[in-house]
Motif scaffolding. Structure first.
Motif, mmCIF file in Angstrom:
data_model
loop_
_atom_site.group_PDB
_atom_site.id
_atom_site.type_symbol
_atom_site.label_atom_id
_atom_site.label_comp_id
_atom_site.label_asym_id
_atom_site.label_seq_id
_atom_site.Cartn_x
_atom_site.Cartn_y
_atom_site.Cartn_z
ATOM 1 N N GLU A 72 0.673 -1.067 -0.090
ATOM 2 C CA GLU A 72 -0.051 0.109 -0.108
ATOM 3 C C GLU A 72 0.703 1.665 0.398
ATOM 4 O O GLU A 72 0.621 2.017 -0.833
ATOM 5 N N HIS A 108 -0.139 3.756 -7.066
ATOM 6 C CA HIS A 108 -2.466 4.761 -7.352
ATOM 7 C C HIS A 108 -2.432 5.691 -5.397
ATOM 8 O O HIS A 108 -3.270 5.792 -5.698
ATOM 9 N N ASN A 109 -2.116 5.074 -4.853
ATOM 10 C CA ASN A 109 -0.989 6.050 -3.388
ATOM 11 C C ASN A 109 -0.411 7.477 -3.827
ATOM 12 O O ASN A 109 0.042 7.666 -2.766
ATOM 13 N N ASP A 163 -12.937 13.559 -7.196
ATOM 14 C CA ASP A 163 -12.530 12.401 -7.887
ATOM 15 C C ASP A 163 -12.363 12.862 -9.307
ATOM 16 O O ASP A 163 -11.644 12.116 -9.914
ATOM 17 N N ALA A 176 -8.993 4.585 -10.317
ATOM 18 C CA ALA A 176 -10.051 4.765 -9.272
ATOM 19 C C ALA A 176 -9.143 4.286 -7.674
ATOM 20 O O ALA A 176 -9.473 4.361 -6.911
ATOM 21 N N GLY A 177 -8.159 3.694 -7.971
ATOM 22 C CA GLY A 177 -7.497 3.286 -6.548
ATOM 23 C C GLY A 177 -6.867 4.521 -6.121
ATOM 24 O O GLY A 177 -7.105 5.208 -4.825
ATOM 25 N N LYS A 203 -9.028 7.529 -6.797
ATOM 26 C CA LYS A 203 -9.934 7.703 -6.055
ATOM 27 C C LYS A 203 -10.586 7.541 -5.124
ATOM 28 O O LYS A 203 -10.395 8.022 -4.068
ATOM 29 N N GLU A 204 -9.549 6.025 -4.007
ATOM 30 C CA GLU A 204 -10.387 5.731 -2.957
ATOM 31 C C GLU A 204 -9.665 6.064 -2.221
ATOM 32 O O GLU A 204 -10.110 6.601 -1.333
ATOM 33 N N ASN A 205 -8.387 6.568 -2.639
ATOM 34 C CA ASN A 205 -7.076 7.151 -2.108
ATOM 35 C C ASN A 205 -7.445 8.258 -1.202
ATOM 36 O O ASN A 205 -7.628 8.518 -0.044
ATOM 37 N N ILE A 253 -10.169 9.978 -1.794
ATOM 38 C CA ILE A 253 -11.884 9.251 -0.531
ATOM 39 C C ILE A 253 -11.544 9.648 1.146
ATOM 40 O O ILE A 253 -11.254 10.388 1.520
ATOM 41 N N TRP A 254 -10.210 8.431 1.027
ATOM 42 C CA TRP A 254 -9.167 8.585 2.315
ATOM 43 C C TRP A 254 -8.966 10.056 2.893
ATOM 44 O O TRP A 254 -9.054 10.609 4.689
#
Length: 109
Positions: free
Chosen positions: A36, A41-42, A63, A93-94, A96-98, A100-101
């Motif tokens: 991670e 993507h992070n 996003d 998508a990765g 965007k997920e991060n 959100i966090w």
């Protein structure tokens, strides 16, 4: 990260490597695994000013890659950041997920 972002900050287009930072969306200390931590993507390749603002929660990204600025920014900082910015394209998508966090845990509107 330099390769993924083609050697430039996707917001400011700065390509001077001395001014670029591999900015982690979810900080290393908050990642559960090395995978991670090292996931492309992070991260976003940001110029030093954008990296500092992002790390301190003074800016985040929607996003669609549009910057979102904190009201805590001074007028000169807001002017400098907003005057030299554009929407980030190529977010996965990765990412965007991060993000959100990041918006939930780091960003301070």
């Amino acid at each position: 990260m330099i390769s993924y972002w083609q050697g430039r900050c996707p917001i400011s287009d700065i390509s001077d490597t001395e001014l670029l930072r591999a900015s982690h969306i979810k900080p290393w200390k908050d990642c559960e695994t090395d995978a991670e931590r090292l996931d492309v993507h992070n991260g976003i390749l940001l110029s030093a000013l954008w990296d500092a603002a992002f790390d301190k929660g003074l800016v985040t990204f929607k996003d669609d890659g549009t910057p979102r600025f904190s009201s805590r920014l001074s007028a000169p900082a807001m002017s400098s950041l907003s005057g030299h910015s554009k929407r980030i394209s190529g977010l996965t998508a990765g990412h965007k997920e991060n993000l959100i966090w990041h918006r939930d845990q780091v960003f301070n509107p």
